[in-house]
Write a protein that holds these residues in place. Structure first.
Motif, mmCIF file in Angstrom:
data_model
loop_
_atom_site.group_PDB
_atom_site.id
_atom_site.type_symbol
_atom_site.label_atom_id
_atom_site.label_comp_id
_atom_site.label_asym_id
_atom_site.label_seq_id
_atom_site.Cartn_x
_atom_site.Cartn_y
_atom_site.Cartn_z
ATOM 1 N N ARG A 73 16.352 51.320 -18.466
ATOM 2 C CA ARG A 73 16.818 51.088 -19.831
ATOM 3 C C ARG A 73 17.720 52.217 -20.303
ATOM 4 N NH1 ARG A 73 11.771 49.721 -21.287
ATOM 5 N NH2 ARG A 73 11.411 51.747 -22.192
ATOM 6 N N GLU A 74 17.309 53.461 -20.057
ATOM 7 C CA GLU A 74 18.110 54.603 -20.482
ATOM 8 C C GLU A 74 19.437 54.652 -19.734
ATOM 9 O OE1 GLU A 74 15.608 57.980 -19.942
ATOM 10 O OE2 GLU A 74 14.350 57.483 -21.673
ATOM 11 N N GLN A 75 19.432 54.298 -18.464
ATOM 12 C CA GLN A 75 20.658 54.287 -17.684
ATOM 13 C C GLN A 75 21.633 53.236 -18.224
ATOM 14 O OE1 GLN A 75 20.093 53.397 -13.547
ATOM 15 N NE2 GLN A 75 21.925 54.498 -12.952
ATOM 16 N N ARG A 76 21.131 52.043 -18.541
ATOM 17 C CA ARG A 76 21.997 51.006 -19.125
ATOM 18 C C ARG A 76 22.545 51.465 -20.467
ATOM 19 N NH1 ARG A 76 17.903 47.235 -17.415
ATOM 20 N NH2 ARG A 76 17.159 47.233 -19.558
ATOM 21 N N SER A 77 21.708 52.119 -21.262
ATOM 22 C CA SER A 77 22.146 52.611 -22.567
ATOM 23 C C SER A 77 23.239 53.667 -22.397
ATOM 24 C CB SER A 77 20.955 53.198 -23.329
ATOM 25 O OG SER A 77 21.372 53.736 -24.542
ATOM 26 N N ARG A 78 23.044 54.554 -21.444
ATOM 27 C CA ARG A 78 24.043 55.593 -21.168
ATOM 28 C C ARG A 78 25.361 54.965 -20.721
ATOM 29 N NH1 ARG A 78 21.694 58.045 -16.978
ATOM 30 N NH2 ARG A 78 19.876 58.463 -18.233
ATOM 31 N N GLN A 79 25.297 53.969 -19.844
ATOM 32 C CA GLN A 79 26.510 53.306 -19.382
ATOM 33 C C GLN A 79 27.213 52.584 -20.522
ATOM 34 O OE1 GLN A 79 24.966 50.810 -16.294
ATOM 35 N NE2 GLN A 79 25.081 52.406 -14.722
ATOM 36 N N TYR A 80 26.438 51.993 -21.426
ATOM 37 C CA TYR A 80 27.030 51.301 -22.561
ATOM 38 C C TYR A 80 27.724 52.291 -23.487
ATOM 39 C CZ TYR A 80 27.378 48.452 -26.764
ATOM 40 O OH TYR A 80 27.841 47.793 -27.873
ATOM 41 N N ARG A 81 27.088 53.453 -23.737
ATOM 42 C CA ARG A 81 27.734 54.475 -24.576
ATOM 43 C C ARG A 81 29.021 54.969 -23.942
ATOM 44 N NH1 ARG A 81 22.416 56.512 -25.275
ATOM 45 N NH2 ARG A 81 22.861 58.105 -23.721
ATOM 46 N N GLU A 82 29.008 55.156 -22.621
ATOM 47 C CA GLU A 82 30.227 55.596 -21.916
ATOM 48 C C GLU A 82 31.316 54.532 -22.037
ATOM 49 O OE1 GLU A 82 30.866 58.380 -19.976
ATOM 50 O OE2 GLU A 82 28.966 59.280 -20.617
ATOM 51 N N TRP A 83 30.947 53.267 -21.918
ATOM 52 C CA TRP A 83 31.914 52.185 -22.015
ATOM 53 C C TRP A 83 32.518 52.143 -23.408
ATOM 54 C CZ3 TRP A 83 31.811 47.725 -25.073
ATOM 55 C CH2 TRP A 83 32.786 46.781 -24.779
ATOM 56 N N LYS A 84 31.676 52.289 -24.446
ATOM 57 C CA LYS A 84 32.167 52.294 -25.820
ATOM 58 C C LYS A 84 33.103 53.475 -26.062
ATOM 59 C CE LYS A 84 29.414 51.762 -29.273
ATOM 60 N NZ LYS A 84 28.265 51.700 -30.179
ATOM 61 N N LYS A 85 32.732 54.645 -25.527
ATOM 62 C CA LYS A 85 33.567 55.825 -25.693
ATOM 63 C C LYS A 85 34.908 55.627 -25.011
ATOM 64 C CE LYS A 85 31.667 59.925 -25.390
ATOM 65 N NZ LYS A 85 31.049 61.121 -24.797
ATOM 66 N N HIS A 86 34.875 55.032 -23.824
ATOM 67 C CA HIS A 86 36.108 54.774 -23.060
ATOM 68 C C HIS A 86 37.024 53.793 -23.787
ATOM 69 C CE1 HIS A 86 38.718 54.324 -19.614
ATOM 70 N NE2 HIS A 86 38.547 52.990 -19.662
ATOM 71 N N LYS A 87 36.423 52.784 -24.450
ATOM 72 C CA LYS A 87 37.193 51.779 -25.180
ATOM 73 C C LYS A 87 37.631 52.275 -26.555
ATOM 74 C CE LYS A 87 37.064 48.366 -22.281
ATOM 75 N NZ LYS A 87 38.229 47.760 -21.713
ATOM 76 N N GLY A 88 37.088 53.415 -26.990
ATOM 77 C CA GLY A 88 37.447 53.958 -28.303
ATOM 78 C C GLY A 88 36.737 53.269 -29.441
ATOM 79 N N LEU A 89 35.558 52.736 -29.178
ATOM 80 C CA LEU A 89 34.809 52.047 -30.241
ATOM 81 C C LEU A 89 33.857 52.986 -30.952
ATOM 82 C CD1 LEU A 89 34.002 48.748 -28.355
ATOM 83 C CD2 LEU A 89 35.785 49.144 -30.032
#
Length: 89
Positions: A73-89
Motif C-alpha cells: 500500500r505504501e509503495q503504491r501511494s509513493r508511486q502515485y505521489r511521484e506520478w502526480k509530482k511528475h505531471k505537475g498536479l
C-alpha cells in the motif's frame, strides 16, 4: 413477439435444494480447514514443538502478511505521489 417460457429453468432452483447445497459446501470448507489445521498441528508435534510454538508460528505468519500488505500500500501511494509530482498536479 413470441414469449419465452422460463418455467423449467426457474423451477429447477428450488430454495430447499439451494440451501442444502450451500450448507454442504460450507461444511466441506469447514472440514478442509480442520484437516489442514490438524496436519499442521501433527507436523509441529512431530518436530518436537508444542501448541504454543504453533500459535507463535501462525501469529508470525499473520504479522508478516500484514506487513507485506502495508508495504505494498505504501509503495503504491509513493508511486502515485511521484506520478502526480511528475505531471505537475
Amino acid at each position: 413477439m413470441v414469449a419465452i417460457d422460463f418455467t423449467p429453468i426457474v423451477s429447477a432452483f428450488v430454495p430447499d435444494n439451494i440451501v442444502s447445497v450451500a450448507l454442504s459446501v460450507a461444511g466441506l470448507l469447514a472440514v478442509l480447514y480442520v484437516v489442514c489445521f490438524a496436519v499442521i498441528a501433527v507436523l509441529v508435534t512431530i518436530r518436537g514443538g508444542t501448541v504454543a510454538d504453533q500459535v507463535r508460528f501462525l501469529d508470525r505468519l499473520y504479522r508478516e502478511s500484514q506487513f507485506k500488505n502495508r508495504y505494498k500500500r505504501e509503495q503504491r501511494s509513493r508511486q502515485y505521489r511521484e506520478w502526480k509530482k511528475h505531471k505537475g498536479l
